[in-house]
Write an enzyme that holds these catalytic residues in place. Structure first.
Site: not given
Lengths: 192, 598
Positions: A87-89, A79, A122
């Site tokens: 960052i994929c959050l 991610n 990601q």
């Protein structure tokens, strides 16, 4: 208008329990719009032992808009972009709430390190490796941690080893002779 | 064009029916006895609020909740009141509320007022101590300072999320009270509060499957609301006629998908086709279109085949300037059936249907102009000393002609897809297709013939004829009008029942045939006496059937009591297509605005 007083308060709050949480936030510049966050790699993960730095940019609408965060330390994680550190959050996007803080966001990132979500990647390459050959993923992630997340300064290493009860001069020579590798230096100190 | 829709014409229409008695029974005998007024309504900027209130009122009354809660629920359920009530019955109030992000209303009302000036509280967002009177507690119980709330709302409204602004607390799914949002935002940014209001209002259109913006360009600013059935064609007050289900121009008896494909095909191919037919000839060997690039009439295709440009026939390579050896196309020959390549066949097939489609569209345009001439002729005739004083049969005939011309033109793209291989290749065997195609084409031809006859009679200079001749034309026109109407109706029935009805794929539906043309949406207020909000009109209506149905029917008040159906039932497929026509409707429709595609 950025609510600087809130950012200031958050920094103080972070400072207060930095020993308990091991999470640090330091301003990069004087105006508090650019900060650096530091999180330790979670124990029991390939990131254990690493120290990860995160670039934080405070947007105009903070805290009503989420802070922009991205890894400046290179990380191998489904991610997190292995190229840019993006960052994929969800909490940094649509799930952000003004009640969250920089610290809670960093805690969420730390949690993400322990629990990757390869289905919402990601970095597609990393995610594929995670799903298809988990062992290879683990060793790559560990290698990246060793290589990029452990280049703490000599002084820090010295400090840590001295805290363990070794003499300052002894520690310095051990670190020097083991090429900056803290663990190797520790072994040397213990064995001899 | 607009003149045709004037009240005068409608008067003619009526008096005509009364005077004709037995002769022109086309309109009267085919109507069901329903007293239903027309169901489509035009919602303008001004009436949007009132339209929304109707639905709000129903929900508010039934659940005894405040307006903003009702709105939150309705936005979540996309303004489908029936669905909302169904969820209520099935899953209960709590589930209904929580799924829409509505805090359960019972445990609230300890609002902002309960904090006094003196008490100082800490806001978790700005981490400041704030006097209690500057704090606001939402229905979900979370309490933050007004400045922070306003900051949150500003960001969300600017993000375009007005319809669902969540509470600031992490993982709290509660939707913020719109009144609080408005109050707090308007203090510092009145324009933003207006924007918020507009978003909420327009949600009634954007999130509601029974309401759609009129697709006219430039946009007229109105929206249309239909009852019961989304599968219909309506005319907006701006005059634009459109298919409610796909928002493109009215296209029945073509299905939406067919029309979509046809439009695209016409755009893609018409220019190409025109150019190809004018500038090229197909090679007799490979059937590729060949362009002539020199003066010589012996042309050689890239495949190596030489052929004569004049007749398209294959030739040898020996030729002179004066004659093409071994070939003399100057002599007239019966055109032999040639084996054509598939691509060429398809192209010709398309051109066949397109030409006819276009021809009828073009005729419709000319007949549009005919209306002026006819009006003139009528006024001349009225001044003459004739036995006959009433000339409404002419206008009626003209409207019938225009309406059926429209049907006729759209029946060609329908046939193109119905009997082509693109959509229903596996649905029918070729024998079956042939039978059906013959059936359809017979009807189409009959309609076509009668439409042309009607057109011819309408062009007669009846204003110069003697009494007897005028009477004769009158009877012809009336008879043809009836015939054409019946044929249109039959064609729709054939399409609905025998053609589309027998398909496995249920995706092709057409708007039902309306003898009186496309329904003209009435003004939202037209059935009311005043513009009072619905709240004032709480008389019980007689249409309620079960306990809670009558509850919300009451809420609708008298304004809607003539709209008897509250259900969202779909039109049964094999329903007589006349069931949706209405007696009280006197609109006189024109063919759909047809844009010429080149």
């Amino acid at each position: 208008m950025i609510d600087f007083s809130r950012v200031q308060k958050e920094l103080q709050d972070c400072e207060k329990d930095k020993d308990a949480s091991n999470i640090r936030v330091c301003p990069k510049s004087d105006n508090l719009t650019r900060l650096t966050g530091t999180i330790p790699g979670p124990i029991g993960t390939p990131y254990e032992g690493g120290t990860f730095q995160i670039d934080i940019t405070i947007p105009e609408g903070y805290p009503f808009e989420p802070p922009k965060m991205q890894f400046s330390t290179k990380v191998w994680h489904p991610n997190i972009s292995s190229q840019s550190g993006a960052i994929c959050l969800d909490v940094l996007k649509d799930q952000w709430s003004p009640a969250l803080t920089l610290k809670t966001a960093l805690v969420s990132i730390q949690a993400l390190l322990s629990a990757p979500e390869p289905k919402d990647p990601q970095d597609a390459v990393v995610a594929e490796q995670y799903i298809k050959s988990y062992q290879v993923f683990v060793s790559t992630a560990r290698y990246w941690t060793e290589t990029f997340a452990k280049n703490s300064s000599i002084e820090e290493k010295v400090k840590r080893l001295v805290e363990m009860g070794f003499g300052d001069a002894q520690v310095r020579s051990a670190i020097e002779s083991s090429g900056g590798d803290e663990n190797m230096a520790l072994e040397k100190l213990c064995s001899g | 064009m607009g003149d045709l829709l004037s009240g005068d014409d409608e008067d003619y229409y009526y008096s005509d029916q009364e005077s004709l008695d037995g002769l022109d029974n086309e309109e009267s005998c085919l109507q069901p006895l329903s007293s239903k007024a027309n169901t489509a309504k035009v919602i303008t900027k001004e009436s949007l609020l009132a339209a929304q209130r109707e639905d709000l009122r129903r929900v508010m009354e039934l659940l005894s909740i405040k307006e903003h809660h009702a709105r939150t629920l309705l936005i979540h359920y996309r303004w489908d009141v029936e669905n909302l009530f169904a969820v209520l019955v099935e899953k209960g109030k709590d589930s209904l509320f929580s799924s829409a992000g509505l805090a359960v209303v019972e445990n609230q009302r300890c609002g902002a007022s309960s904090f006094s000036h003196s008490s100082v509280m800490s806001c978790d967002i700005c981490i400041e101590d704030v006097p209690g009177n500057q704090m606001t507690r939402m229905d979900c119980g979370h309490c933050f300072c007004n400045t922070c709330w306003a900051g949150h709302f500003t960001v969300k409204i600017n993000e375009g999320q007005s319809k669902r602004i969540r509470c600031m607390a992490h993982k709290c799914n509660s939707i913020c009270d719109e009144d609080v949002v408005k109050t707090l935002v308007s203090k510092s940014q009145p324009h933003l509060a207006e924007k918020f209001d507009r978003f909420l209002l327009e949600s009634y259109i954007e999130d509601n499957k029974m309401v759609k913006w009129c697709p006219s360009t430039p946009h007229c600013g109105s929206a249309i609301r239909v009852e019961d059935d989304e599968l219909c064609e309506v005319e907006c007050s701006c005059g634009f006629q459109f298919c409610f289900s796909c928002s493109s121009q009215a296209h029945s008896p073509c299905s939406c998908l067919m029309w979509e494909l046809w439009k695209k095909k016409c755009q893609d191919e018409s220019e190409t086709v025109n150019w190809i037919t004018v500038h090229t000839k197909p090679c007799p060997k490979c059937y590729k279109p060949v362009e002539k690039n020199g003066g010589c009439n012996l042309v050689t295709c890239i495949c190596g085949q030489s052929f004569c440009w004049l007749c398209g026939g294959a030739t040898g390579r020996d030729h002179t300037w004066s004659s093409i050896a071994g070939h003399s196309c100057g002599r007239y020959q019966e055109d032999k059936e040639k084996q054509m390549e598939r691509a060429k066949r398809d192209l010709y097939r398309y051109m066949h249907y397109h030409n006819r489609y276009k021809a009828h569209i073009d005729s419709a345009k000319l007949e549009d102009k005919l209306s002026d001439t006819i009006r003139e002729k009528v006024s001349i005739s009225e001044k003459r000393q004739l036995q006959l004083k009433d000339f409404s049969w002419v206008t009626n005939g003209l409207h019938r002609l225009i309406r059926s011309r429209r049907v006729l033109s759209y029946s060609y793209p329908f046939a193109f897809y119905m009997f082509g291989e693109e959509l229903f290749k596996d649905e029918m065997s070729s024998e079956e297709r042939e039978i059906k195609q013959n059936l359809f084409e017979d009807q189409q031809q009959q309609l076509e013939a009668n439409v042309e006859k009607l057109s011819k009679f309408l062009e007669e200079p009846f204003d110069q004829f003697a009494d007897e001749k005028v009477m004769e034309i009158r009877i012809q026109i009336i008879n043809l009008s009836v015939a054409v109407d019946t044929l249109c109706k039959k064609m729709y029935e054939c399409i609905e029942n025998d053609l589309l009805g027998s398909l496995q794929l249920g995706i092709h539906n057409i708007a039902p045939y309306r003898s009186k043309g496309i329904e003209r949406a009435s003004d939202f207020y037209s059935s009311r006496n005043s513009e009072e909000p619905v709240g004032e009109l709480c008389q019980p209506s007689d249409c309620g059937t079960s306990g809670w149905t009558s509850g919300f029917d009451q809420a609708l008040g008298s304004a809607n009591s003539e709209e008897t159906s509250c259900s969202s039932r779909k039109r049964p497929r094999k329903d007589g297509s006349y069931s949706n026509t209405q007696t009280s409707l006197l609109d006189l429709n024109l063919p759909a605005e047809v844009t010429e595609r080149k």
